[in-house]
Design a protein around this motif. Structure first.
Motif, mmCIF file in Angstrom:
data_model
loop_
_atom_site.group_PDB
_atom_site.id
_atom_site.type_symbol
_atom_site.label_atom_id
_atom_site.label_comp_id
_atom_site.label_asym_id
_atom_site.label_seq_id
_atom_site.Cartn_x
_atom_site.Cartn_y
_atom_site.Cartn_z
ATOM 1 N N GLN A 106 33.083 32.224 48.750
ATOM 2 C CA GLN A 106 34.297 32.569 48.105
ATOM 3 C C GLN A 106 34.098 33.850 47.171
ATOM 4 O O GLN A 106 34.828 34.780 46.924
ATOM 5 N N TYR A 107 32.763 33.883 46.532
ATOM 6 C CA TYR A 107 32.301 35.083 45.832
ATOM 7 C C TYR A 107 32.544 36.121 46.375
ATOM 8 O O TYR A 107 33.094 37.388 45.973
ATOM 9 N N VAL A 108 31.970 36.300 47.781
ATOM 10 C CA VAL A 108 31.909 37.756 48.278
ATOM 11 C C VAL A 108 33.316 38.255 48.906
ATOM 12 O O VAL A 108 33.642 39.257 49.006
ATOM 13 N N LEU A 109 33.962 37.125 49.313
ATOM 14 C CA LEU A 109 35.162 37.163 49.694
ATOM 15 C C LEU A 109 36.115 37.887 48.650
ATOM 16 O O LEU A 109 36.703 39.076 48.847
ATOM 17 N N GLN A 110 36.246 37.271 47.461
ATOM 18 C CA GLN A 110 36.899 37.851 46.442
ATOM 19 C C GLN A 110 36.512 39.070 46.023
ATOM 20 O O GLN A 110 37.290 39.979 45.572
#
Length: 280
Positions: A106-110
């Motif tokens: 989720q961190y890299v996607l956001q």
């Protein structure tokens, strides 16, 4: 395990090398170009999506020279040559300050979505024309406990980071790269653009026989100073890695197969007229 001495403070020159990337982001000619002896580089992929954006503005929302090289394919790897050499480099000005309490994927996607949307908004009305494609990406390394490791901020942190990767969970860790592709639509449909996202995961095993002396020696080459996790698997950092489970280019910073699939979706599919049944 023997203790190793590292400086208490970061060395003066320990900063991001990629900040010195050329402003226009032009890629060097492929090896074997006309006029040079030696093996000739393969021709670029001849695909409808790539042909549709040929000669148009293609923006890479990243200052990473490795991502630029993967798209231009100055180095030839298993997925062929995409051949996007005339890239405009527009790194996102937004700080990458999301909470590390987020799961790594989720961190890299956001983060990648923030990069893409901010750069798209900044360039959509800029001359000479709107961009035909914006590509953004973000890469992090995660320990087996889900701790996110980004770029080391000092030599001390760099050494500690590599020792952590070596010593925990049998040397296994994961690399996550999120890629976002955006392209304007030909039809006036809100929000006016097509967007595709993808997160790829690769498991990497750090060689547990690597000594403290080798780690310190590698750190002092500074090759890994600007890289998530503190090593470059495509360079000298390969001596630290025993094996990987997944795609190699994802560890470098951009999964090419997935990126190409997303380019095809945002460039072709949204603009293909949909068949409408006749109403009697």
């Amino acid at each position: 395990m023997s203790d190793i001495k590292t400086p208490l403070e970061p060395p003066p020159a320990y900063e991001d090398d990629h900040k010195h990337t050329a402003a226009n982001g032009s890629a060097a000619p492929a090896q074997g170009a006309t006029g040079a002896r030696g093996p000739r580089a393969p021709l670029p992929l001849n695909l409808p999506a790539l042909n549709m954006i040929k000669g148009k503005r293609i923006i890479l929302a990243s200052a990473s020279p490795r991502r630029r090289q993967l798209l231009a394919q100055q180095t030839i790897i298993q997925h062929g040559w995409i051949g996007l050499t005339n890239l405009e480099i527009h790194p996102s000005p937004l700080p990458e300050d999301l909470s590390h309490a987020l799961p790594p994927f989720q961190y890299v996607l956001q983060t990648a979505q923030q990069k893409a949307t901010s750069v798209y908004a900044a360039t959509i009305d800029s001359p000479p024309e709107e961009p035909a494609l914006v590509i953004a990406a973000d890469t992090v390394i995660s320990t087996h406990l889900g701790e996110i490791l980004e770029k080391p901020r000092s030599e001390r942190e760099h050494v500690e980071m590599l020792k952590k990767l070596r010593d925990e969970s049998g040397g296994w860790h994961k690399v996550y790269t999120a890629v976002v592709c955006m392209a304007p639509l030909d039809t006036p449909i809100d929000p006016g653009y097509a967007m595709e996202t993808h997160v790829e995961e690769t498991a990497v095993k750090f060689d547990q026989s690597v000594t403290d002396d080798l780690i310190l020696s590698y750190v002092r080459t500074r090759e890994g100073a600007d890289k998530a996790g503190g090593y470059g698997i495509q360079g000298l950092g390969t001596i630290l890695i025993e094996k990987i489970d997944g795609t190699f280019d994802n560890v470098v910073g951009l999964p090419l197969r997935a990126t190409l699939q997303m380019i095809e979706k945002v460039v072709i599919e949204p603009n293909v007229p949909q068949e409408v049944d006749n109403v009697l």
